[in-house]
Motif scaffolding. Sequence first.
Motif, PDB file in Angstrom:
ATOM      1  N   LEU A  61       1.104  -1.399  -0.080  1.00 12.91           N
ATOM      2  CA  LEU A  61      -0.028   0.102  -0.390  1.00 12.91           C
ATOM      3  C   LEU A  61       1.030   1.148  -0.102  1.00 12.91           C
ATOM      4  CD1 LEU A  61      -2.638   1.635   0.121  1.00 12.91           C
ATOM      5  CD2 LEU A  61      -2.890   1.495   2.558  1.00 12.91           C
ATOM      6  N   ASN A  62       2.252   0.886   1.044  1.00 12.69           N
ATOM      7  CA  ASN A  62       3.044   2.418   1.246  1.00 12.69           C
ATOM      8  C   ASN A  62       3.080   3.028  -0.216  1.00 12.69           C
ATOM      9  OD1 ASN A  62       2.575   2.951   3.097  1.00 12.69           O
ATOM     10  ND2 ASN A  62       4.455   2.187   4.168  1.00 12.69           N
ATOM     11  N   GLN A  63       4.083   1.562  -1.173  1.00  9.15           N
ATOM     12  CA  GLN A  63       3.897   1.603  -2.580  1.00  9.15           C
ATOM     13  C   GLN A  63       3.858   1.721  -3.731  1.00  9.15           C
ATOM     14  OE1 GLN A  63       6.928  -1.377  -3.623  1.00  9.15           O
ATOM     15  NE2 GLN A  63       7.769  -1.470  -1.751  1.00  9.15           N
ATOM     16  N   ALA A  64       2.210   1.885  -3.604  1.00  9.36           N
ATOM     17  CA  ALA A  64       0.851   1.761  -3.658  1.00  9.36           C
ATOM     18  C   ALA A  64       0.377   3.532  -4.070  1.00  9.36           C
ATOM     19  CB  ALA A  64      -0.118   1.446  -4.124  1.00  9.36           C
ATOM     20  N   CYS A  65       1.089   4.592  -2.333  1.00  6.51           N
ATOM     21  CA  CYS A  65       0.523   5.242  -3.115  1.00  6.51           C
ATOM     22  C   CYS A  65       1.553   6.663  -3.275  1.00  6.51           C
ATOM     23  CB  CYS A  65       0.425   5.903  -1.450  1.00  6.51           C
ATOM     24  SG  CYS A  65      -1.364   5.193  -0.401  1.00  6.51           S
ATOM     25  N   MET A  66       3.194   5.605  -3.310  1.00  7.82           N
ATOM     26  CA  MET A  66       3.875   6.517  -3.892  1.00  7.82           C
ATOM     27  C   MET A  66       3.600   6.475  -5.364  1.00  7.82           C
ATOM     28  SD  MET A  66       6.743   8.422  -3.276  1.00  7.82           S
ATOM     29  CE  MET A  66       7.203   8.153  -1.715  1.00  7.82           C
ATOM     30  N   ASN A  67       3.015   5.764  -5.814  1.00  2.90           N
ATOM     31  CA  ASN A  67       2.936   5.695  -7.583  1.00  2.90           C
ATOM     32  C   ASN A  67       2.048   6.566  -8.014  1.00  2.90           C
ATOM     33  OD1 ASN A  67       3.289   2.318  -7.822  1.00  2.90           O
ATOM     34  ND2 ASN A  67       5.509   3.754  -7.179  1.00  2.90           N
ATOM     35  N   LEU A  68       1.375   6.970  -6.844  1.00  2.00           N
ATOM     36  CA  LEU A  68      -0.220   7.893  -6.934  1.00  2.00           C
ATOM     37  C   LEU A  68       0.292   9.114  -7.132  1.00  2.00           C
ATOM     38  CD1 LEU A  68      -3.174   8.185  -7.929  1.00  2.00           C
ATOM     39  CD2 LEU A  68      -3.418   7.786  -4.968  1.00  2.00           C
ATOM     40  N   PHE A  69       1.267   8.818  -5.816  1.00  2.00           N
ATOM     41  CA  PHE A  69       1.640  10.933  -5.211  1.00  2.00           C
ATOM     42  C   PHE A  69       2.722  11.260  -6.891  1.00  2.00           C
ATOM     43  CE2 PHE A  69       5.553  12.575  -3.888  1.00  2.00           C
ATOM     44  CZ  PHE A  69       5.024  13.716  -3.708  1.00  2.00           C
ATOM     45  N   CYS A  70       3.590  10.343  -7.533  1.00  2.00           N
ATOM     46  CA  CYS A  70       3.350  11.179  -8.246  1.00  2.00           C
ATOM     47  C   CYS A  70       2.955  11.522  -9.672  1.00  2.00           C
ATOM     48  CB  CYS A  70       5.072   9.347  -8.787  1.00  2.00           C
ATOM     49  SG  CYS A  70       6.767   9.921  -7.762  1.00  2.00           S
ATOM     50  N   ARG A  71       2.030  10.317  -9.898  1.00  2.00           N
ATOM     51  CA  ARG A  71       0.994  10.258 -10.940  1.00  2.00           C
ATOM     52  C   ARG A  71       0.334  11.064 -10.792  1.00  2.00           C
ATOM     53  NH1 ARG A  71      -0.743   6.124 -15.172  1.00  2.00           N
ATOM     54  NH2 ARG A  71       0.973   4.930 -14.306  1.00  2.00           N
ATOM     55  N   LEU A  72       0.010  11.946  -9.431  1.00  2.00           N
ATOM     56  CA  LEU A  72      -0.605  13.195  -9.480  1.00  2.00           C
ATOM     57  C   LEU A  72      -0.300  14.221  -9.276  1.00  2.00           C
ATOM     58  CD1 LEU A  72      -2.958  12.507  -5.845  1.00  2.00           C
ATOM     59  CD2 LEU A  72      -3.502  13.219  -7.848  1.00  2.00           C
ATOM     60  N   CYS A  73       1.320  14.470  -8.826  1.00  2.00           N
ATOM     61  CA  CYS A  73       2.255  15.910  -9.128  1.00  2.00           C
ATOM     62  C   CYS A  73       2.618  16.572 -10.544  1.00  2.00           C
ATOM     63  CB  CYS A  73       3.255  15.535  -8.290  1.00  2.00           C
ATOM     64  SG  CYS A  73       3.293  15.820  -7.352  1.00  2.00           S
ATOM     65  N   ALA A  74       2.506  14.965 -11.553  1.00  2.00           N
ATOM     66  CA  ALA A  74       2.724  14.791 -12.376  1.00  2.00           C
ATOM     67  C   ALA A  74       1.590  15.603 -13.271  1.00  2.00           C
ATOM     68  CB  ALA A  74       3.475  13.744 -13.809  1.00  2.00           C
ATOM     69  N   ASP A  75       0.735  15.252 -12.696  1.00  2.00           N
ATOM     70  CA  ASP A  75      -0.614  15.226 -13.656  1.00  2.00           C
ATOM     71  C   ASP A  75      -1.096  16.926 -13.464  1.00  2.00           C
ATOM     72  OD1 ASP A  75      -3.244  14.502 -14.509  1.00  2.00           O
ATOM     73  OD2 ASP A  75      -3.863  15.867 -12.808  1.00  2.00           O
ATOM     74  N   ARG A 118      -9.460  14.868 -10.092  1.00  2.00           N
ATOM     75  CA  ARG A 118      -7.786  14.433 -11.144  1.00  2.00           C
ATOM     76  C   ARG A 118      -7.633  13.623 -10.005  1.00  2.00           C
ATOM     77  NH1 ARG A 118      -8.540  14.213 -15.008  1.00  2.00           N
ATOM     78  NH2 ARG A 118      -6.354  14.360 -15.592  1.00  2.00           N
ATOM     79  N   PHE A 119      -7.735  14.204  -8.532  1.00  2.00           N
ATOM     80  CA  PHE A 119      -7.137  12.538  -8.194  1.00  2.00           C
ATOM     81  C   PHE A 119      -8.115  11.553  -8.519  1.00  2.00           C
ATOM     82  CE2 PHE A 119      -8.363   8.869  -4.970  1.00  2.00           C
ATOM     83  CZ  PHE A 119      -6.812   9.107  -4.231  1.00  2.00           C
ATOM     84  N   ASP A 120      -9.678  11.041  -8.597  1.00  2.00           N
ATOM     85  CA  ASP A 120      -9.591   9.887  -9.137  1.00  2.00           C
ATOM     86  C   ASP A 120      -9.707   9.674 -10.735  1.00  2.00           C
ATOM     87  OD1 ASP A 120     -11.957   9.713  -6.947  1.00  2.00           O
ATOM     88  OD2 ASP A 120     -12.934  10.433  -7.847  1.00  2.00           O
ATOM     89  N   ALA A 121      -9.076  10.590 -11.858  1.00  2.00           N
ATOM     90  CA  ALA A 121      -8.456   9.631 -13.237  1.00  2.00           C
ATOM     91  C   ALA A 121      -7.539   9.352 -12.603  1.00  2.00           C
ATOM     92  CB  ALA A 121      -8.381  11.490 -13.522  1.00  2.00           C
ATOM     93  N   CYS A 122      -6.602  10.355 -11.899  1.00  2.00           N
ATOM     94  CA  CYS A 122      -5.029   9.402 -11.876  1.00  2.00           C
ATOM     95  C   CYS A 122      -5.533   7.945 -10.846  1.00  2.00           C
ATOM     96  CB  CYS A 122      -4.055   9.968 -10.835  1.00  2.00           C
ATOM     97  SG  CYS A 122      -4.090  12.097 -11.710  1.00  2.00           S
ATOM     98  N   LEU A 123      -5.923   7.482 -10.370  1.00  2.00           N
ATOM     99  CA  LEU A 123      -5.903   6.398  -9.408  1.00  2.00           C
ATOM    100  C   LEU A 123      -6.849   5.343 -10.371  1.00  2.00           C
ATOM    101  CD1 LEU A 123      -6.147   4.727  -6.746  1.00  2.00           C
ATOM    102  CD2 LEU A 123      -8.337   5.340  -6.191  1.00  2.00           C
ATOM    103  N   GLU A 124      -7.560   5.916 -11.335  1.00  2.00           N
ATOM    104  CA  GLU A 124      -8.356   5.222 -11.953  1.00  2.00           C
ATOM    105  C   GLU A 124      -7.042   4.484 -13.464  1.00  2.00           C
ATOM    106  OE1 GLU A 124     -10.913   5.504 -16.297  1.00  2.00           O
ATOM    107  OE2 GLU A 124     -11.529   6.401 -14.439  1.00  2.00           O
ATOM    108  N   SER A 125      -6.116   5.826 -13.869  1.00  2.00           N
ATOM    109  CA  SER A 125      -5.556   5.285 -14.463  1.00  2.00           C
ATOM    110  C   SER A 125      -4.374   4.693 -14.201  1.00  2.00           C
ATOM    111  CB  SER A 125      -4.731   6.657 -14.819  1.00  2.00           C
ATOM    112  OG  SER A 125      -3.440   6.480 -15.856  1.00  2.00           O
ATOM    113  N   LEU A 126      -3.468   4.520 -12.669  1.00  2.00           N
ATOM    114  CA  LEU A 126      -3.027   3.760 -11.972  1.00  2.00           C
ATOM    115  C   LEU A 126      -3.678   2.630 -11.682  1.00  2.00           C
ATOM    116  CD1 LEU A 126      -0.033   3.958 -10.980  1.00  2.00           C
ATOM    117  CD2 LEU A 126      -1.381   4.312  -8.759  1.00  2.00           C
ATOM    118  N   LEU A 127      -4.707   2.344 -11.719  1.00  2.00           N
ATOM    119  CA  LEU A 127      -5.102   0.488 -11.492  1.00  2.00           C
ATOM    120  C   LEU A 127      -5.292  -0.161 -13.122  1.00  2.00           C
ATOM    121  CD1 LEU A 127      -8.052   1.506  -9.475  1.00  2.00           C
ATOM    122  CD2 LEU A 127      -6.500   0.540  -8.647  1.00  2.00           C
ATOM    123  N   ARG A 128      -5.581   0.718 -14.117  1.00  2.00           N
ATOM    124  CA  ARG A 128      -5.402   0.366 -15.473  1.00  2.00           C
ATOM    125  C   ARG A 128      -3.779  -0.020 -15.564  1.00  2.00           C
ATOM    126  NH1 ARG A 128      -8.428   3.883 -17.530  1.00  2.00           N
ATOM    127  NH2 ARG A 128      -7.440   5.073 -18.446  1.00  2.00           N
TER     128      ARG A 128
END
Length: 867
Positions: free
Chosen positions: A745-759, A826-836
């Motif tokens: 979960l911690n690593q997934a949250c870090m992936n999401l953090f980077c994706r949110l910032c880039a977005d 944008r949080f939901d959109a980035c989460l959706e993209s990461l899950l995909r």
Amino acid sequence: VESYPAPPYLQGLSHFLEHMLFLGTEKYPADNEYDAFLSREGGTNNAYTEMEHTLYHFAIPQEGTGEKNIWKALEMFSTFFKCPLLGGEQAHRELNAVESEFEMNKMDDDTRLQQLMCFSCGMDGEAKIMGRNDNSGYGKFGDSMQQSENSFHPFAKFSWGNMQTLKVEPEANGIDVMKELKEYYHAHYFARNMRLVVMAGYELDEIQRRVVECFRDVPADPRIVIDNQSDPTLIPPTHLKPYQLPFHSTSLASIYRILPVRHCHSLTLTWQIPSICQHWRTKPHDFIAHLMGHEASGSILSTLKKRGWAMGCSAGTGEDGLGDASTHALFTFHVSLSMRGVRCWEEVVKVVFCYIGMLRYHFQEGYVDGKGKKTEGLPQWIYDELKSIANVSYRYADEGDVEEIVEEIAENMALWYGLPEERVLDGDELLFDDVVDNETVKDLLFNYLTPQNLRVDLMSSLFGRESNFDEAIKNQRKGNVGEKDEDVDEGVIKPVHDHFEDDSEDEKETAFDTGKAGPPSIEPRFGTHYWKEKISTIIMQQWTDASKAQLPPAGFPLDLPPKNPFVPSQFDLKPLPTDDAAHPLVHCSVKVCVCVGKKKAWFPAVVTQYKMDGVHPKVLISYEDEDEKWHALDSPGNYEKFNAEDPLEPGFEGSLDKATFKFRVIGVPREGEGAVLRYGDADNDDDVEDGIAFPPIPPPSKNLPKLVYDNNSLKVWHLQDRKFKRPLGDLRIKVDCDGLNDSALNQACMNLFCRLCADALTETCYLASVCELGSSLYTTETGFGIRVHGFDHKLLELAKEVLALVMSFRGREGRSDLPPAIKEGRFDACLESLLRKYKNYGMNASSFCTGLRLLCLRPSHMTSNSK
């Protein structure tokens, strides 16, 4: 030779012939003798076939192999075009190789979409597969080939080829494939139909002499006369021009809903336009692509993201032979959609046409030129900005790979590109006129980028995926054996959907009801399932109204791109430190005269450093026994005359320490090269080059990063470039985060953090990227990393914006809200993209094996499935 002349009853013949040439020649008949030679000498080779050319290339190291090997490789290569064997037992093996390439790309969604476009471009949305005696649509060269009821455009061919088209079907029709292959070679492989580029570190006269020796026996004209070419000596720039545009009217104003292999949602809008080859001076198609594909405020993407419909976009003409040909070009606008975007695809397209309508409005409004005259066209500063950036980027571009350079030059030499000889090196990179070709811009905007000339391809896993559809077919077949499944309607196959936490049934139903749509069509080569539907008159009228020359309606914050604040204007190099400055002697191999007793001896050494110590500059010399000494340099003014145009040369003599020691320069490094380590001892130098003697050990490098700041939580290292000497910088920041590896979960949250910032940084970073100022934010084994690189003039400005956003997450422990820069949705959109992305893990064999290897080596590694 390209793929288009291949007969319709042997599709993929050009690709097969490309493979066959590597099997041996009359002079070098051994199996794979050419490949084995290059591999033994550290070289590489490859080839590829496009719609209008086949390109063969090889590279071999120039140093260490000996001159004879370089020219032998060229001579072996030349026999491809003089005396290939084109037969033997290996032919079946190469046919299997073609089949393997086909199978390897069969699961690639982009390739499947491209082939579907080719297949469905003809009359009634399908290009028929022809037999041996069916040549409808293939007239003689020069015949009028306007798109008609019976025309078969070369774009519609299956250029890959596979076992089906090159063995099964020909054998069923009594066709001798090898006989056809040899005739095809003799008809198309001749000197005046070829272009050759050789890049080597020799005098041009020497290269020319070797090329003439190797290739003079290649026949100038076809070895056999082509049936439908009356005069084989007349070679037009292209045989394809009469075919014109590839898409029949029946395939336009339609939507193709496509099942993907991977989990993805994408929308591709394609307009066919005339060939762009002759517009190389101002590239009006790239001008429009820049406006439609920009990602800053006021862009199409910015508007779509605010509605939660998209994650990214791109625009422009394709670089391959299908998207950029002498007959046509395909201008595409590609959008990576969210699930909401799939459901609202008509509105997404409407936003695109609203932007086109806005461009038309500004074009008609015009601008005031330098003479004070109002001129029709888009604002001049946009073109000026693009031209300036292109010039700077070309001037300071990285040194390219040799193979890529010769490939690009060979392609630029094609007659249909229309580039003059003096522009084959830069004609595809720079802008040459002061004003864009407004006549062509107007033609594209008003006559071609229209709803009536549009093809829509919507690929989404909400419709199901190919693997699910295959499962549904198997289930139906099983049902036919025993009891009939009540869920299977007569004549309708319902794909089995994957039920993910982010794929609600309501969204699937709204996106597209595959059950009501009926059974899909199937592209016969890649087996892609799709549904074709004409776009309704109501929707077409809405798009037509939106594309009228007008400002965008309220609620659509569309605008021209802002002036780019990241355009560099300062290119001066930073001065080197006085204790490690530049000097002509640095990295030179020298011999120093030292008195040993009553005798003088010359000791080999290397100058490793120069410092300006008041009026007595000094050089650091490293001797062969690894002893280093500082010496005062006598007569420093004698070196001021040396520069890039008038460099220091071997044989130069000087003195050190008030004439206590003399030295003689033996070896001088090339620009950007390190220590030469050649001392003029012919036997020793030759032995080292031949691998007999051990080379001298180079002195320790003085050019290493220096720690300039250090405290408990921050270390800063700095290294000043002295090799490439360009106004470029590279800033890298590594942040360690405690507890990152404690859980998936911690690593997934870090992936999401980077994706949110880039977005959130998209609008800013896109403007910077246009100016060759790149940035990235990525996860590491212990935290995350930031990289900003490019022209250093505005590098720190971009770095500050990136860091400001990253640091805005600090101090929010226990709060559920995000920083203001993360916009709503944008949080939901980035989460959706990461899950995909996680769901697609393992669909590529190479990445799957890499993941397994890391899992075995690093216990802290978490797989995408666990995240």
